[in-house]
Scaffold this motif. Structure first.
Motif, PDB file in Angstrom:
ATOM      1  N   ASP A   8       0.825  -1.204   0.000  1.00  0.00           N
ATOM      2  CA  ASP A   8       0.000   0.000   0.000  1.00  0.00           C
ATOM      3  C   ASP A   8       0.864   1.261   0.000  1.00  0.00           C
ATOM      4  O   ASP A   8       0.613   2.211  -0.753  1.00  0.00           O
ATOM      5  N   THR A   9       1.903   1.269   0.817  1.00  0.00           N
ATOM      6  CA  THR A   9       2.772   2.444   0.930  1.00  0.00           C
ATOM      7  C   THR A   9       3.491   2.744  -0.374  1.00  0.00           C
ATOM      8  O   THR A   9       3.549   3.894  -0.831  1.00  0.00           O
ATOM      9  N   VAL A  10       4.053   1.706  -0.995  1.00  0.00           N
ATOM     10  CA  VAL A  10       4.802   1.898  -2.244  1.00  0.00           C
ATOM     11  C   VAL A  10       3.886   2.371  -3.367  1.00  0.00           C
ATOM     12  O   VAL A  10       4.187   3.350  -4.072  1.00  0.00           O
ATOM     13  N   PHE A  11       2.764   1.699  -3.551  1.00  0.00           N
ATOM     14  CA  PHE A  11       1.892   2.055  -4.671  1.00  0.00           C
ATOM     15  C   PHE A  11       1.220   3.408  -4.454  1.00  0.00           C
ATOM     16  O   PHE A  11       0.949   4.127  -5.424  1.00  0.00           O
ATOM     17  N   THR A  12       0.983   3.773  -3.209  1.00  0.00           N
ATOM     18  CA  THR A  12       0.447   5.106  -2.928  1.00  0.00           C
ATOM     19  C   THR A  12       1.460   6.176  -3.317  1.00  0.00           C
ATOM     20  O   THR A  12       1.110   7.186  -3.952  1.00  0.00           O
ATOM     21  N   GLU A  13       2.741   5.965  -2.970  1.00  0.00           N
ATOM     22  CA  GLU A  13       3.781   6.938  -3.308  1.00  0.00           C
ATOM     23  C   GLU A  13       3.982   7.043  -4.811  1.00  0.00           C
ATOM     24  O   GLU A  13       4.325   8.113  -5.328  1.00  0.00           O
ATOM     25  N   LEU A  14       3.754   5.943  -5.524  1.00  0.00           N
ATOM     26  CA  LEU A  14       3.870   5.964  -6.985  1.00  0.00           C
ATOM     27  C   LEU A  14       2.646   6.599  -7.648  1.00  0.00           C
ATOM     28  O   LEU A  14       2.650   6.821  -8.863  1.00  0.00           O
ATOM     29  N   GLY A  15       1.607   6.859  -6.867  1.00  0.00           N
ATOM     30  CA  GLY A  15       0.388   7.448  -7.422  1.00  0.00           C
ATOM     31  C   GLY A  15      -0.568   6.430  -8.001  1.00  0.00           C
ATOM     32  O   GLY A  15      -1.549   6.803  -8.649  1.00  0.00           O
ATOM     33  N   LEU A  16      -0.288   5.146  -7.780  1.00  0.00           N
ATOM     34  CA  LEU A  16      -1.146   4.079  -8.314  1.00  0.00           C
ATOM     35  C   LEU A  16      -2.290   3.803  -7.338  1.00  0.00           C
ATOM     36  O   LEU A  16      -2.237   2.881  -6.528  1.00  0.00           O
ATOM     37  N   LYS A  17      -3.335   4.602  -7.435  1.00  0.00           N
ATOM     38  CA  LYS A  17      -4.487   4.425  -6.559  1.00  0.00           C
ATOM     39  C   LYS A  17      -5.405   3.338  -7.116  1.00  0.00           C
ATOM     40  O   LYS A  17      -5.558   3.206  -8.324  1.00  0.00           O
ATOM     41  N   GLY A  18      -6.005   2.572  -6.216  1.00  0.00           N
ATOM     42  CA  GLY A  18      -6.930   1.529  -6.669  1.00  0.00           C
ATOM     43  C   GLY A  18      -6.263   0.212  -6.985  1.00  0.00           C
ATOM     44  O   GLY A  18      -6.881  -0.675  -7.590  1.00  0.00           O
TER      45      GLY A  18
ATOM     46  N   VAL B   5       2.533   2.700 -14.713  1.00  0.00           N
ATOM     47  CA  VAL B   5       2.771   4.109 -14.377  1.00  0.00           C
ATOM     48  C   VAL B   5       2.873   4.949 -15.647  1.00  0.00           C
ATOM     49  O   VAL B   5       2.351   6.071 -15.717  1.00  0.00           O
ATOM     50  N   GLU B   6       3.512   4.394 -16.672  1.00  0.00           N
ATOM     51  CA  GLU B   6       3.648   5.100 -17.950  1.00  0.00           C
ATOM     52  C   GLU B   6       2.279   5.287 -18.607  1.00  0.00           C
ATOM     53  O   GLU B   6       1.953   6.389 -19.083  1.00  0.00           O
ATOM     54  N   GLU B   7       1.479   4.222 -18.626  1.00  0.00           N
ATOM     55  CA  GLU B   7       0.167   4.293 -19.270  1.00  0.00           C
ATOM     56  C   GLU B   7      -0.736   5.312 -18.578  1.00  0.00           C
ATOM     57  O   GLU B   7      -1.538   5.992 -19.223  1.00  0.00           O
ATOM     58  N   LEU B   8      -0.616   5.418 -17.265  1.00  0.00           N
ATOM     59  CA  LEU B   8      -1.445   6.359 -16.510  1.00  0.00           C
ATOM     60  C   LEU B   8      -0.814   7.746 -16.402  1.00  0.00           C
ATOM     61  O   LEU B   8      -1.348   8.635 -15.732  1.00  0.00           O
ATOM     62  N   ASN B   9       0.346   7.916 -17.054  1.00  0.00           N
ATOM     63  CA  ASN B   9       1.030   9.215 -17.099  1.00  0.00           C
ATOM     64  C   ASN B   9       1.320   9.748 -15.701  1.00  0.00           C
ATOM     65  O   ASN B   9       1.055  10.914 -15.387  1.00  0.00           O
TER      66      ASN B   9
ATOM     67  N   VAL C 277      -6.323  -0.224 -16.285  1.00  0.00           N
ATOM     68  CA  VAL C 277      -5.146  -0.697 -17.025  1.00  0.00           C
ATOM     69  C   VAL C 277      -5.259  -2.196 -17.277  1.00  0.00           C
ATOM     70  O   VAL C 277      -5.476  -2.977 -16.350  1.00  0.00           O
ATOM     71  N   ALA C 278      -5.138  -2.603 -18.530  1.00  0.00           N
ATOM     72  CA  ALA C 278      -5.169  -4.032 -18.888  1.00  0.00           C
ATOM     73  C   ALA C 278      -3.761  -4.603 -18.743  1.00  0.00           C
ATOM     74  O   ALA C 278      -2.929  -4.470 -19.635  1.00  0.00           O
ATOM     75  N   MET C 279      -3.485  -5.202 -17.621  1.00  0.00           N
ATOM     76  CA  MET C 279      -2.152  -5.710 -17.332  1.00  0.00           C
ATOM     77  C   MET C 279      -2.273  -6.835 -16.316  1.00  0.00           C
ATOM     78  O   MET C 279      -3.180  -6.850 -15.490  1.00  0.00           O
ATOM     79  N   GLY C 280      -1.367  -7.810 -16.397  1.00  0.00           N
ATOM     80  CA  GLY C 280      -1.343  -8.890 -15.431  1.00  0.00           C
ATOM     81  C   GLY C 280      -0.881  -8.400 -14.077  1.00  0.00           C
ATOM     82  O   GLY C 280      -0.754  -7.194 -13.832  1.00  0.00           O
ATOM     83  N   SER C 281      -0.609  -9.330 -13.185  1.00  0.00           N
ATOM     84  CA  SER C 281      -0.224  -8.976 -11.820  1.00  0.00           C
ATOM     85  C   SER C 281       1.058  -8.160 -11.806  1.00  0.00           C
ATOM     86  O   SER C 281       1.956  -8.360 -12.619  1.00  0.00           O
ATOM     87  N   ILE C 282       1.150  -7.218 -10.866  1.00  0.00           N
ATOM     88  CA  ILE C 282       2.333  -6.363 -10.743  1.00  0.00           C
ATOM     89  C   ILE C 282       3.080  -6.643  -9.438  1.00  0.00           C
ATOM     90  O   ILE C 282       3.980  -5.904  -9.058  1.00  0.00           O
ATOM     91  N   GLY C 283       2.702  -7.722  -8.778  1.00  0.00           N
ATOM     92  CA  GLY C 283       3.377  -8.126  -7.554  1.00  0.00           C
ATOM     93  C   GLY C 283       2.778  -9.414  -7.034  1.00  0.00           C
ATOM     94  O   GLY C 283       1.689  -9.814  -7.449  1.00  0.00           O
ATOM     95  N   GLY C 284       3.494 -10.074  -6.151  1.00  0.00           N
ATOM     96  CA  GLY C 284       2.981 -11.312  -5.582  1.00  0.00           C
ATOM     97  C   GLY C 284       3.944 -11.882  -4.561  1.00  0.00           C
ATOM     98  O   GLY C 284       5.081 -11.422  -4.424  1.00  0.00           O
TER      99      GLY C 284
END
Length: 549
Positions: free
Chosen positions: A261-271, A446-450, A407-414
């Protein structure tokens, strides 16, 4: 003719802008790893084959890149086989001429191998690097193949002058016949790492006396998989892993969800959705439906629900020998909806008769309830009972991270809990849990969502224009001080036309140019030009430094 430059499929070159963006993501991940108390380690890019093989299941083993031993060893191996074939032909020819009768295995066992070993050693040719020929299985296969060919080709009718050609034929046919059945194992003892978890387990066992447990480590390094390249899937890619070993506490799982949660929030990847399940729950389900012996088949099929749908999953289960009655018992799983609390209650009812399954339910309850009480900044926690990551070593919690829905993409972590991973290297009762961030897919999302800040790809803050040696020396004195102050500046190396130097700054997206001529040197000043607005001002060094900060 020069060959056309290219790179292997599934690999990539990265431009300065792309590297800057990747480093931006890595730095955020790294900073948060360290905030959560993880320490960095690194392991070699390749491991001994036995370290990796058999740890990822049959499918994973097929995707491991093996490394050939040195060319000299491969050549020595081939030379040995040629001499082995030559010796065999001569030996059998002499034997059959002397005996004039059918082949006697006793002679082969007691004389042939002994004579062969002596013969090869006399020529300093060995099958193995340690100077031995202790593995007889390969020699037996080649021997019987040669014997079959000798009978087929009527060896006794051939002259000595024909032997060399016959050796070459046998050598070529041997490779074709056995299809490298043994060769790969003998000429490859190392493999590129498939992931960072198994090398980490090896590291823990090898350095256990130097490690303070519980041990929290992070690792950011490339891995390699011989997979079919496609969007978001490469043969060479980075993994960013954080693991804790030496503790069975479920608070570690709670913290790992918070870390995501902390990492993706800092990257701006909400949701972002952090999906969680438990291998004990899956084992319990298989037990309840009477398919414990087909746990892997069951979980692999169930994991495909979002890809092939309910009918496709049921069809695959039936093909794997799971009966229709058993499938009917897990029908609720195909429409498993509700809040996390509601899902946990449904699982509890389904798995009442399974001790293993109920233990998994209670673990899920502990993790999910505490995560929800502590709260998440932007990520969504979801209990996904179809989640069944294929790696063999997970024994408890399983995690998988899905990107925002747009975003149409597979898993980004696991990741997940593994209670016995180090046991494969001889260290028992060392529980661990870890997660991984998929750098390359995160980059694409991140690139796709600018979401990359504009400053990420900024190069130098200013380019000093080169008017000649005297001006360049004056510029470098200032550049030295600016760099010491942490300001990115550079001198154009050549005394080229001004238009070319300004054009270079424009293409590099450098916002300022510093102009130094005789007048600036005489007055100990600098002319700073804003390459966006066109505004130009004269400044002393302190003014220049403040303008570029």
């Amino acid at each position: 003719m020069a060959s056309k430059p290219s790179i292997p499929k599934g690999t990539r070159d990265f431009s300065p802008a792309e590297v800057a963006k990747r480093q931006y993501i890595i730095q955020i991940i790294k900073n948060n790893f360290e905030k959560f108390g993880f320490q960095p380690i690194e392991t070699p890019s390749f491991e001994n084959s036995e370290t990796l093989m058999g740890k990822y299941g049959e499918e994973g083993d097929r995707l491991i890149f093996k490394i050939l031993n040195s060319g000299e060893y491969v050549s020595k191996f081939n030379d040995t086989l040629v001499e082995f074939i030559r010796f065999s032909i001569i030996y059998h020819k002499d034997y059959l001429e002397k005996k004039n009768e059918s082949f006697d295995m006793k002679d082969y066992d007691f004389l042939y191998k002994k004579n062969l070993t002596t013969y090869l050693k006399s020529k300093s040719l060995y099958i193995f690097k340690d100077g031995t020929i202790s593995e007889i299985e390969l020699l037996d296969d080649v021997f019987y193949f040669i014997l079959k060919r000798l009978k087929k080709d009527n060896l006794l009718s051939k002259s000595d002058s024909e032997l060399d050609d016959f050796v070459k034929i046998i050598f070529a046919d041997f490779y074709y016949e056995l299809k490298y059945k043994y060769l790969t194992g003998y000429i490859s003892e190392k493999a590129l790492r498939y992931d960072l978890t198994v090398p980490f387990a090896r590291y823990v066992v090898q350095h256990q006396n130097d490690i303070e447990f519980p041990f929290k480590r992070y690792q950011i390094q490339p891995v390699w998989r011989a997979d079919r390249p496609q969007k978001g899937r490469f043969r060479e890619f980075f993994q960013c892993d954080a693991d804790v070993v030496g503790s069975k506490s479920l608070w570690q799982e709670v913290e790992l969800v918070q870390l995501y949660d902390t990492v993706f929030t800092e990257l701006g990847l909400k949701g972002v959705t952090v999906k969680i399940n438990n291998r004990k729950v899956l084992s319990g389900i298989a037990e309840v439906i009477g398919a414990s012996d087909k746990l892997i088949d069951f979980t692999v099929a169930l994991d495909k629900l979002d890809k092939i749908g309910e009918d496709g999953v049921k069809k695959e289960m039936i093909e794997k020998g799971i009966g229709a009655e058993a499938i009917e018992k897990v029908q609720p799983l195909f429409n498993f909806t509700g809040t996390i609390a509601e899902k946990i209650e449904k699982l509890g009812l389904l798995l009442t008769s399974s001790e293993e399954g109920m233990k998994g339910v209670e673990e899920l309850r502990f993790i999910c309830e505490n995560v929800m009480k502590l709260g998440l900044s932007s990520a969504i926690l979801d209990l996904d009972v179809t989640l069944a990551r294929g790696l063999n070593y997970y024994t408890g919690a399983i995690f998988e991270v899905a990107p925002p829905k747009e975003v149409a993409m597979g898993s980004i972590g696991g990741g997940g809990r593994y209670d016995d991973l180090t046991g494969i290297f001889g260290l028992k009762n060392m529980s661990g849990v870890g997660i991984s961030f998929g750098l390359d897919r995160i980059y694409l999302v991140v690139e796709e969502l600018n979401l990359f800040p504009e400053t990420v790809t900024a190069t130098s803050q200013a380019l000093f224009i080169n008017y000649g040696d005297a001006e360049a020396f004056y510029a470098l004195q200032a550049i030295q001080k600016l760099r010491a102050a942490g300001i990115k500046v550079e001198l154009y190396p050549d005394n080229a036309k001004m238009a070319k130097q300004f054009q270079h700054a424009d293409k590099r997206n450098i916002p300022f140019a510093v102009i130094i001529g005789e007048q600036e040197i005489a007055s100990n000043s600098f002319s700073l030009k804003n390459l966006v607005s066109g505004e130009q001002v004269s400044l002393d060094f302190e003014g220049l430094k403040n303008a570029l900060l």
